[in-house]
Design a protein around this motif. Sequence first.
Motif, PDB file in Angstrom:
ATOM      1  N   GLY A  24     -33.183  65.236  30.414  1.00  0.00           N
ATOM      2  CA  GLY A  24     -32.757  66.457  29.557  1.00  0.00           C
ATOM      3  C   GLY A  24     -32.757  65.690  27.917  1.00  0.00           C
ATOM      4  N   GLY A  25     -32.484  65.689  26.905  1.00  0.00           N
ATOM      5  CA  GLY A  25     -33.005  65.743  25.859  1.00  0.00           C
ATOM      6  C   GLY A  25     -31.487  64.911  25.091  1.00  0.00           C
ATOM      7  N   VAL A  26     -32.363  63.775  24.587  1.00  0.00           N
ATOM      8  CA  VAL A  26     -30.744  63.373  23.400  1.00  0.00           C
ATOM      9  C   VAL A  26     -31.134  62.725  22.040  1.00  0.00           C
ATOM     10  CG1 VAL A  26     -29.496  61.172  23.719  1.00  0.00           C
ATOM     11  CG2 VAL A  26     -29.349  62.370  25.474  1.00  0.00           C
ATOM     12  N   LEU A  27     -30.654  63.724  21.226  1.00  0.00           N
ATOM     13  CA  LEU A  27     -30.465  63.487  19.871  1.00  0.00           C
ATOM     14  C   LEU A  27     -29.946  62.862  19.073  1.00  0.00           C
ATOM     15  CD1 LEU A  27     -32.019  65.760  18.029  1.00  0.00           C
ATOM     16  CD2 LEU A  27     -30.621  64.546  16.639  1.00  0.00           C
ATOM     17  N   GLY A  28     -29.767  61.374  18.163  1.00  0.00           N
ATOM     18  CA  GLY A  28     -29.422  61.577  18.338  1.00  0.00           C
ATOM     19  C   GLY A  28     -29.432  60.595  16.225  1.00  0.00           C
ATOM     20  N   THR A  29     -28.268  60.888  14.871  1.00  0.00           N
ATOM     21  CA  THR A  29     -28.571  60.986  13.844  1.00  0.00           C
ATOM     22  C   THR A  29     -27.857  59.589  13.203  1.00  0.00           C
ATOM     23  OG1 THR A  29     -26.715  61.806  13.328  1.00  0.00           O
ATOM     24  CG2 THR A  29     -28.991  63.499  13.718  1.00  0.00           C
ATOM     25  N   GLY A  30     -28.475  59.070  12.188  1.00  0.00           N
ATOM     26  CA  GLY A  30     -27.782  57.751  11.822  1.00  0.00           C
ATOM     27  C   GLY A  30     -27.237  57.078  12.698  1.00  0.00           C
ATOM     28  N   SER A  31     -26.152  56.341  12.879  1.00  0.00           N
ATOM     29  CA  SER A  31     -25.720  55.302  13.176  1.00  0.00           C
ATOM     30  C   SER A  31     -26.004  55.363  15.319  1.00  0.00           C
ATOM     31  CB  SER A  31     -24.716  54.682  13.252  1.00  0.00           C
ATOM     32  OG  SER A  31     -23.470  55.722  13.486  1.00  0.00           O
ATOM     33  N   SER A  32     -26.200  56.397  15.458  1.00  0.00           N
ATOM     34  CA  SER A  32     -25.708  56.865  17.835  1.00  0.00           C
ATOM     35  C   SER A  32     -26.420  56.267  18.119  1.00  0.00           C
ATOM     36  CB  SER A  32     -25.929  58.346  17.730  1.00  0.00           C
ATOM     37  OG  SER A  32     -25.095  59.255  16.741  1.00  0.00           O
ATOM     38  N   GLY A  33     -26.001  55.388  19.129  1.00  0.00           N
ATOM     39  CA  GLY A  33     -26.119  54.216  19.647  1.00  0.00           C
ATOM     40  C   GLY A  33     -26.325  53.055  19.334  1.00  0.00           C
ATOM     41  N   PHE A  34     -26.617  52.829  18.382  1.00  0.00           N
ATOM     42  CA  PHE A  34     -26.547  51.368  17.627  1.00  0.00           C
ATOM     43  C   PHE A  34     -25.476  50.604  17.623  1.00  0.00           C
ATOM     44  CE2 PHE A  34     -29.878  53.677  15.663  1.00  0.00           C
ATOM     45  CZ  PHE A  34     -31.004  53.217  15.736  1.00  0.00           C
ATOM     46  N   GLU A  35     -25.962  49.181  18.652  1.00  0.00           N
ATOM     47  CA  GLU A  35     -25.125  48.205  18.124  1.00  0.00           C
ATOM     48  C   GLU A  35     -25.795  46.832  18.041  1.00  0.00           C
ATOM     49  OE1 GLU A  35     -21.385  46.784  21.656  1.00  0.00           O
ATOM     50  OE2 GLU A  35     -23.197  47.335  22.510  1.00  0.00           O
ATOM     51  N   GLY A  36     -24.946  46.068  17.200  1.00  0.00           N
ATOM     52  CA  GLY A  36     -26.089  45.123  16.360  1.00  0.00           C
ATOM     53  C   GLY A  36     -27.394  45.838  16.021  1.00  0.00           C
ATOM     54  N   ASP A  37     -27.973  44.794  16.129  1.00  0.00           N
ATOM     55  CA  ASP A  37     -29.669  45.264  15.472  1.00  0.00           C
ATOM     56  C   ASP A  37     -30.766  46.270  16.526  1.00  0.00           C
ATOM     57  OD1 ASP A  37     -30.151  42.873  17.774  1.00  0.00           O
ATOM     58  OD2 ASP A  37     -30.930  42.099  16.519  1.00  0.00           O
ATOM     59  N   GLY A  38     -29.853  46.394  18.332  1.00  0.00           N
ATOM     60  CA  GLY A  38     -30.588  47.416  19.027  1.00  0.00           C
ATOM     61  C   GLY A  38     -29.720  48.692  19.468  1.00  0.00           C
ATOM     62  N   SER A  39     -31.002  49.368  20.230  1.00  0.00           N
ATOM     63  CA  SER A  39     -30.143  50.273  20.694  1.00  0.00           C
ATOM     64  C   SER A  39     -29.724  50.552  21.948  1.00  0.00           C
ATOM     65  CB  SER A  39     -31.186  51.395  20.678  1.00  0.00           C
ATOM     66  OG  SER A  39     -31.121  53.078  21.655  1.00  0.00           O
ATOM     67  N   GLN A  40     -28.515  51.170  22.117  1.00  0.00           N
ATOM     68  CA  GLN A  40     -28.023  51.193  23.414  1.00  0.00           C
ATOM     69  C   GLN A  40     -28.289  51.961  25.018  1.00  0.00           C
ATOM     70  OE1 GLN A  40     -23.888  52.005  21.857  1.00  0.00           O
ATOM     71  NE2 GLN A  40     -22.896  51.085  23.067  1.00  0.00           N
ATOM     72  N   LEU A  41     -29.537  53.059  24.298  1.00  0.00           N
ATOM     73  CA  LEU A  41     -29.776  54.568  25.511  1.00  0.00           C
ATOM     74  C   LEU A  41     -31.027  53.199  25.247  1.00  0.00           C
ATOM     75  CD1 LEU A  41     -29.307  56.947  23.817  1.00  0.00           C
ATOM     76  CD2 LEU A  41     -27.810  56.857  25.312  1.00  0.00           C
ATOM     77  N   GLU A  42     -31.271  53.499  26.899  1.00  0.00           N
ATOM     78  CA  GLU A  42     -32.966  52.599  27.472  1.00  0.00           C
ATOM     79  C   GLU A  42     -34.087  53.996  27.429  1.00  0.00           C
ATOM     80  OE1 GLU A  42     -34.299  52.462  32.292  1.00  0.00           O
ATOM     81  OE2 GLU A  42     -32.276  52.854  32.243  1.00  0.00           O
ATOM     82  N   GLY A  43     -35.103  53.224  26.900  1.00  0.00           N
ATOM     83  CA  GLY A  43     -35.972  53.822  26.242  1.00  0.00           C
ATOM     84  C   GLY A  43     -36.416  54.952  25.426  1.00  0.00           C
ATOM     85  N   ALA A  44     -35.607  54.326  23.832  1.00  0.00           N
ATOM     86  CA  ALA A  44     -35.108  54.714  22.908  1.00  0.00           C
ATOM     87  C   ALA A  44     -36.267  54.355  22.652  1.00  0.00           C
ATOM     88  CB  ALA A  44     -33.772  54.256  22.262  1.00  0.00           C
ATOM     89  N   PRO A  45     -36.705  55.539  21.146  1.00  0.00           N
ATOM     90  CA  PRO A  45     -38.198  55.086  21.032  1.00  0.00           C
ATOM     91  C   PRO A  45     -37.822  54.341  19.781  1.00  0.00           C
ATOM     92  CG  PRO A  45     -36.853  57.052  19.734  1.00  0.00           C
ATOM     93  CD  PRO A  45     -36.411  56.242  20.921  1.00  0.00           C
ATOM     94  N   VAL A  46     -36.807  53.014  19.233  1.00  0.00           N
ATOM     95  CA  VAL A  46     -36.126  52.063  18.455  1.00  0.00           C
ATOM     96  C   VAL A  46     -37.067  50.858  19.605  1.00  0.00           C
ATOM     97  CG1 VAL A  46     -34.823  51.002  17.613  1.00  0.00           C
ATOM     98  CG2 VAL A  46     -35.446  53.659  17.520  1.00  0.00           C
ATOM     99  N   LEU A  47     -37.174  50.156  18.366  1.00  0.00           N
ATOM    100  CA  LEU A  47     -37.194  48.142  19.191  1.00  0.00           C
ATOM    101  C   LEU A  47     -36.110  47.546  19.348  1.00  0.00           C
ATOM    102  CD1 LEU A  47     -39.039  46.026  20.661  1.00  0.00           C
ATOM    103  CD2 LEU A  47     -40.307  45.164  18.735  1.00  0.00           C
ATOM    104  N   ARG A  48     -35.626  48.080  17.257  1.00  0.00           N
ATOM    105  CA  ARG A  48     -34.765  46.821  17.035  1.00  0.00           C
ATOM    106  C   ARG A  48     -34.451  47.628  15.549  1.00  0.00           C
ATOM    107  NH1 ARG A  48     -35.688  41.952  13.693  1.00  0.00           N
ATOM    108  NH2 ARG A  48     -38.270  42.524  13.151  1.00  0.00           N
ATOM    109  N   ARG A  49     -33.182  47.452  15.013  1.00  0.00           N
ATOM    110  CA  ARG A  49     -33.128  47.674  13.791  1.00  0.00           C
ATOM    111  C   ARG A  49     -32.585  46.884  12.914  1.00  0.00           C
ATOM    112  NH1 ARG A  49     -27.019  50.569  12.668  1.00  0.00           N
ATOM    113  NH2 ARG A  49     -26.216  48.757  13.928  1.00  0.00           N
ATOM    114  N   THR A  50     -33.297  46.896  11.738  1.00  0.00           N
ATOM    115  CA  THR A  50     -33.433  45.158  11.596  1.00  0.00           C
ATOM    116  C   THR A  50     -32.048  45.531   9.678  1.00  0.00           C
ATOM    117  OG1 THR A  50     -34.959  46.382   9.193  1.00  0.00           O
ATOM    118  CG2 THR A  50     -35.703  44.940  11.641  1.00  0.00           C
ATOM    119  N   ALA A  51     -31.981  46.434   9.841  1.00  0.00           N
ATOM    120  CA  ALA A  51     -30.743  46.725   8.074  1.00  0.00           C
ATOM    121  C   ALA A  51     -30.533  48.261   8.070  1.00  0.00           C
ATOM    122  CB  ALA A  51     -31.373  46.734   6.595  1.00  0.00           C
TER     123      ALA A  51
END
Length: 664
Positions: free
Chosen positions: A436-463
């Motif tokens: 399946g596909g998951v599409l998140g906008t804005g803050s979805s799936g971010f906790e602190g500086d990291g993404s909660q979803l396994e395999g997300a295209p984000v290494l970290r959130r910086t600001a």
Amino acid sequence: MSRDDLWWHRPFQMFQTNLREIDAGLDVHRVLDYLEEFGAGAWLLSVGGIVANHPSDLEFQTRNPALAERPSGDLVGDAVAAAGERGVRVLARMDFSKVDHRRAERHPEWCFTGADGTQQVYNGLTSVCPSGDYYQRHLFAVVDEVLDRYPVDGFFFNWMSFNEVDYSGVHRGTCHCLPCQRAFAEFAPGVALPTGPDSDTYPVWKRFAAGVLDDLTARVRDHVSRRRPEAPLILGDRADIVFHEANNAVGRTLWHHRTAEHVSAARTFRPHVPVLTNAVGFVDMPYRLAGEDPRHFAQFLVQAISRGANPSTYIMGTPDDVTYECLDVASEITRFHRDNPETYRALRPAARVVLVRPDPLRRASPRTEEATEEFRGLYTALVETHVPFDVLPESRIPDVEEQGRLGAYGLIVLPDLGPLAPKAVGVLDRFVSGGGGVLGTGSSGFEGDGSQLEGAPVLRRTAVRDTVESVRSMHLRRPGRDGHGPRGDLPVLGAFHVVEPVADADTDLPVLSRAPYGPPEKCHGHLPLDLHGVLRRAQGRGRITVMPWTPGRAYRQAGLGGLRDVFVDEVSRTAEGPVRIETDLPEQVEVVLGTSASGGVVHLVNHSGDVPQGFRSPLPVEGRYLRVPWWPEQPSRALRADTALVGDSRVELPRIGLFEVLTA
């Protein structure tokens, strides 16, 4: 008794007479004549609670003094007997939300009590708290008395809630009665009892209050079911029939899709549980003599039946007393639903996209409003681009997986939800790994500086840039079609989350920095940044897309088609398989997909009459075509037009007015 044997698991149509004390002398036969001509086979009748329309012997019930006008002295008994002769079902409307002054003085422990120690009194009646004994114990005695005397076909409990807001719309705060204080302390040890929405602990209170009501609903349902299995309880998620009131209100900004949203949320969560949409025939309680605009009312019922709800019309008083213009169109739609039972029997959602609705119990008030705006913007974008979707409450994501139905979808959209519950994260990870596909906008799936979803295209959130000024003048650059030059820049509105992509992420929509925006002589200096508005990555057999800004809020604010289109492009790119209808219908015609006892069902809902605070007559649409790419058989008949559809790979549509229904 099996589910199929229960009457409310078949399509039904209801009419509610919300009776005043002075209506106790009504002619039950005249009302039943009206209901049958209207198209309704069920009558929601005011029975007990604040006023008993039968000769109650209970100390905490008040007999309606106007019953003296009836030879029998018993409106409920007369109505049930006359309806039974015609095969019309009578459902008992109960209202335990208030008691009279005498009983409030005798039993202050029953009453809703403000933080200042005062009771909530309105028009001489005192609000009752669901934590107290009136709800927790005496309610059951009232129900038993009704069941002992009358073979009613169901129950509805009006305003069974913590009455924070009164009939004048005044917020009266949270309840501080002793039962609430004790129960809240047990629910959240050490947490201060809030006074209202401005308190930091108010979200905790809302979860507490929801739990009290869920438990009470479940107990009432079990009690009624043991006494009379053929009589359903109409109320919340734990009832036999989920209730939604479709209404207007003076001073409330209209959300045109409110009815469809609520019905879809209930049907997606539990498609086997019936939903009843009770559409209010007047504008607002203070203006109950003013009938709703017929075009507005029609949308209540059309949106309801298109998403699988049973239609109901609600008036104040009796049919002899009202002159609501909306009742003609209400009857027309009600009869259509009645006359097509196979189309509406077991009508369930069948889209391939899930749009998750934010859970207000997990967020403080400002955050709830922001997430709601994102949700509504994305909702509108999907409607306008003919991407059928089902609404799923955020807290119900694990339930749909447990029911084994999540695999029917190709995409789950997360609209600026913030940190996700751990159970939901596990569900989404498994969904993506399975294809399946998951599409998140804005803050979805971010906790602190990291993404909660396994395999997300984000290494970290910086600001996080989430103020008006912090994103003002920031743009996203869209590449031209076929890669030829830019196609026009888009504004970033709402919030932008600065993220660092993983090494193998596919990125798009490069960000242009903020720059001076006045005076004109200084309006230059936008610089390309190493940031992007879209990040994509394959994970397992599925895909994850992150849009670290809020395209839904931006679309709601600016209305630019480009904001809508970049989101919908990512919907198609991220989903497993096709999700968009092939059609040349205008943007104003919504496509709703379902399956029922008759097979595939397509509702076409014409929103061309939508105006800022209401609805006008929709413009007819004709000469268009439609194809559902993933259906092996295309629709073959239009029910409203009563005509066969022409076409093999795609069908030619008849003239569409308010709505049309296609069956395969």
